[in-house]
Design a protein around this motif. Sequence first.
Motif, PDB file in Angstrom:
ATOM      1  N   ALA A  35      45.390  42.599  48.082  1.00 47.68           N
ATOM      2  CA  ALA A  35      45.698  43.139  49.407  1.00 47.68           C
ATOM      3  C   ALA A  35      46.487  42.142  50.236  1.00 47.68           C
ATOM      4  O   ALA A  35      47.450  42.508  50.945  1.00 47.68           O
ATOM      5  N   SER A  36      46.102  40.860  50.175  1.00 43.96           N
ATOM      6  CA  SER A  36      46.817  39.847  50.968  1.00 43.96           C
ATOM      7  C   SER A  36      48.256  39.691  50.498  1.00 43.96           C
ATOM      8  O   SER A  36      49.174  39.551  51.314  1.00 43.96           O
ATOM      9  N   ASP A  37      48.458  39.742  49.181  1.00 42.23           N
ATOM     10  CA  ASP A  37      49.826  39.607  48.674  1.00 42.23           C
ATOM     11  C   ASP A  37      50.675  40.833  49.019  1.00 42.23           C
ATOM     12  O   ASP A  37      51.864  40.702  49.357  1.00 42.23           O
ATOM     13  N   LEU A  38      50.087  42.025  48.947  1.00 40.32           N
ATOM     14  CA  LEU A  38      50.826  43.231  49.316  1.00 40.32           C
ATOM     15  C   LEU A  38      51.230  43.203  50.782  1.00 40.32           C
ATOM     16  O   LEU A  38      52.367  43.546  51.145  1.00 40.32           O
ATOM     17  N   LEU A  39      50.290  42.790  51.631  1.00 35.20           N
ATOM     18  CA  LEU A  39      50.613  42.690  53.059  1.00 35.20           C
ATOM     19  C   LEU A  39      51.687  41.640  53.289  1.00 35.20           C
ATOM     20  O   LEU A  39      52.607  41.831  54.093  1.00 35.20           O
ATOM     21  N   HIS A  40      51.554  40.516  52.590  1.00 33.93           N
ATOM     22  CA  HIS A  40      52.515  39.433  52.752  1.00 33.93           C
ATOM     23  C   HIS A  40      53.933  39.892  52.406  1.00 33.93           C
ATOM     24  O   HIS A  40      54.912  39.486  53.046  1.00 33.93           O
ATOM     25  N   PHE A  41      54.033  40.772  51.430  1.00 29.79           N
ATOM     26  CA  PHE A  41      55.351  41.218  50.995  1.00 29.79           C
ATOM     27  C   PHE A  41      55.922  42.338  51.861  1.00 29.79           C
ATOM     28  O   PHE A  41      57.046  42.783  51.612  1.00 29.79           O
ATOM     29  N   THR A  78      46.848  39.016  56.685  1.00 32.14           N
ATOM     30  CA  THR A  78      47.058  38.276  55.437  1.00 32.14           C
ATOM     31  C   THR A  78      46.234  37.000  55.418  1.00 32.14           C
ATOM     32  O   THR A  78      45.629  36.643  54.400  1.00 32.14           O
ATOM     33  N   GLY A  79      46.181  36.319  56.563  1.00 27.68           N
ATOM     34  CA  GLY A  79      45.390  35.089  56.654  1.00 27.68           C
ATOM     35  C   GLY A  79      43.909  35.334  56.415  1.00 27.68           C
ATOM     36  O   GLY A  79      43.248  34.579  55.704  1.00 27.68           O
ATOM     37  N   VAL A  80      43.373  36.401  57.003  1.00 27.09           N
ATOM     38  CA  VAL A  80      41.953  36.733  56.821  1.00 27.09           C
ATOM     39  C   VAL A  80      41.663  37.058  55.349  1.00 27.09           C
ATOM     40  O   VAL A  80      40.675  36.590  54.773  1.00 27.09           O
ATOM     41  N   LEU A  81      42.535  37.879  54.752  1.00 27.66           N
ATOM     42  CA  LEU A  81      42.338  38.245  53.355  1.00 27.66           C
ATOM     43  C   LEU A  81      42.490  37.044  52.424  1.00 27.66           C
ATOM     44  O   LEU A  81      41.744  36.905  51.452  1.00 27.66           O
ATOM     45  N   ARG A  82      43.446  36.175  52.754  1.00 30.23           N
ATOM     46  CA  ARG A  82      43.649  34.979  51.918  1.00 30.23           C
ATOM     47  C   ARG A  82      42.411  34.073  51.993  1.00 30.23           C
ATOM     48  O   ARG A  82      41.973  33.520  50.982  1.00 30.23           O
ATOM     49  N   TYR A  83      41.855  33.917  53.184  1.00 28.72           N
ATOM     50  CA  TYR A  83      40.625  33.134  53.334  1.00 28.72           C
ATOM     51  C   TYR A  83      39.495  33.761  52.513  1.00 28.72           C
ATOM     52  O   TYR A  83      38.721  33.054  51.854  1.00 28.72           O
ATOM     53  N   SER A  84      39.430  35.093  52.531  1.00 27.77           N
ATOM     54  CA  SER A  84      38.354  35.796  51.825  1.00 27.77           C
ATOM     55  C   SER A  84      38.436  35.580  50.320  1.00 27.77           C
ATOM     56  O   SER A  84      37.439  35.248  49.666  1.00 27.77           O
ATOM     57  N   TRP A  85      39.652  35.769  49.751  1.00 24.01           N
ATOM     58  CA  TRP A  85      39.732  35.637  48.300  1.00 24.01           C
ATOM     59  C   TRP A  85      39.569  34.198  47.844  1.00 24.01           C
ATOM     60  O   TRP A  85      39.002  33.927  46.775  1.00 24.01           O
ATOM     61  N   ARG A  86      40.024  33.258  48.662  1.00 23.80           N
ATOM     62  CA  ARG A  86      39.809  31.855  48.300  1.00 23.80           C
ATOM     63  C   ARG A  86      38.324  31.504  48.318  1.00 23.80           C
ATOM     64  O   ARG A  86      37.813  30.820  47.430  1.00 23.80           O
TER      65      ARG A  86
END
Length: 579
Positions: A35-41, A78-86
């Motif tokens: 989800a974070s990568d899709l949003l980022h793109f 994207t930042g929230v999702l990136r924090y979540s997956w990390r």
Amino acid sequence: MSRTPAPEASFVDLLCPIFHRFRFRLLFGLIALLASDLLHFTLPRYLKIGVDELAQGIATQQRLFVLALYILLTAASTGVLRYSWRTLLIGFSRHLETTLRDQLIAHVLSMDQTFLDRRPPGEIMAHASNDLSAVQLAFGMGLAAAADVVVMSIVAVLFMLQISPQLTLTAALPLPLLALSTLLLSHALHRRFERVQAQFSLLTEFARNTLISIRLIKGYTREEQQISEFGQLGRDYVAFNIRAAVIQGLLLPVAMLTGSLGTLLVLHSGGQMVISQVITLGEFVAFISYFAMLSLPLATVGWSTGIIRRGLTSLARISRLLAAESAVKASLHPTPQTSILQSRPHLSLRHLSFVYPGTITPALRDIDLEIGPGILGISGRTGSGKSTLCRLLVRQYPVVEGSYFFAGHDVNQLELNLIWQCISYVDRNTSLFSGTAAENISLAKSDASLEEIMEVARLAAVHDEIMAMSDGYETRLGEKGLRLSGGQKQRLAIARALLADRPILIVDDALSALDAETAQQVFAALRTKQRGKTLIIVSHHVQLLAHADYILLLDQGRISEQGSHAQLLAHSPYYRPLG
């Protein structure tokens, strides 16, 4: 002999249960990553819209503000999702590390003496520290980076194809160079990381030996030699790491070169396509943005490959350790043990012979022996097989089927824990740990009261010396009982065995560091405590052997003579001089 499984098969067997256990954490982590990568793109699409509207002169301040707001919200999400997956994926790596460490320690504790003879403690410590750290990093940041590379690459390529398949193929022309170089360098990394980890095991074992032998080293003034040898091991470790770093260091430049070549091709071909009006300026800007997003994870391919390769090398070492099988095997169809535990088991040896692994000369030859309640004394020259016989009785080493019977049952048909619950074994090389005196004595009975601990300490003639210590029974003894004399260590171990109160007690020359009077006092307590049970005493002192009901003399692994104290004193050329 069973064949050790291939590392890949071991990986599957080892990791699948752990991945299954934390499947939801991994699933949600991967969903958050996707989800974070899709949003980022989606960001370059907003950029494309803005550039095209500006180029066409139809952009308004309100329209640009809305696009900026979309970009801001997308970046925040994207930042929230990136924090979540990390958090989820890197957190999984910590659970993986803990689970593997627990499995490793449990496996080592289940193994027999043959296994421990082949693997020094420093090697096992290296597995539990350096190797597990490498595995954690590989399946934490390494796995997260690799997953990010895969997802971002796929998504970026899809968006790039949507803009221009021709330009996408042009940008991909240097990628085979990256794939080939990564493959070749990865194999070289595996070999070099294997050497690095093996050298770390040697370094750890040397440090461990130095620390536990510190007084011996100082006594023989070997400080300079130890420092020199340790320094050489350290320099070799650095050299092996540098050799690995040379290969690992090539991965990032190759990845950056690939990205730079791709950027050059995109600028040249894409610029011509804009001039030819095949694509718009906004599409070209968006394509450049997508390719830049693709280049960033590609640049980390070298870094993540190095981490993952090192982790897999360490995982292979751990897997080989966990795949090792004990030579002393538990029975597949064990005999019910309730009646045995409630009895005073009789031991029977029939034509028992034994050869230590890696040697040819038998340590024991054709031993026939019946051991029941009472006191059995064992003596003999150094190397005659006394300690070997004791170790076989407690099942530290495997025995041939039909040669050792415990309470009438072949030991190979009994659970190992059953025998260990029936026998206490005290050898001359006393094993103590760095806990308190009370903790060391109560090892086999952790719920023992202080009164029970003090009672057996009195029987072992060590109570007064413990009370004279700074904190009494709460005094910490130091590594391997560093603060105690040899005689104190032996008496503490005797107290531990007495507290365990098992049907069979084997004392393998564990009174050797005591003076004659104290040894007689402790032995008298042993005879009293083991009355009606089995006591096996290995000694060279006839004053102790004189109290035995029956005495064996061993010579070159055979029973050379046997009988009572009086009989041996009258007829044995070896035993008579002892008196």
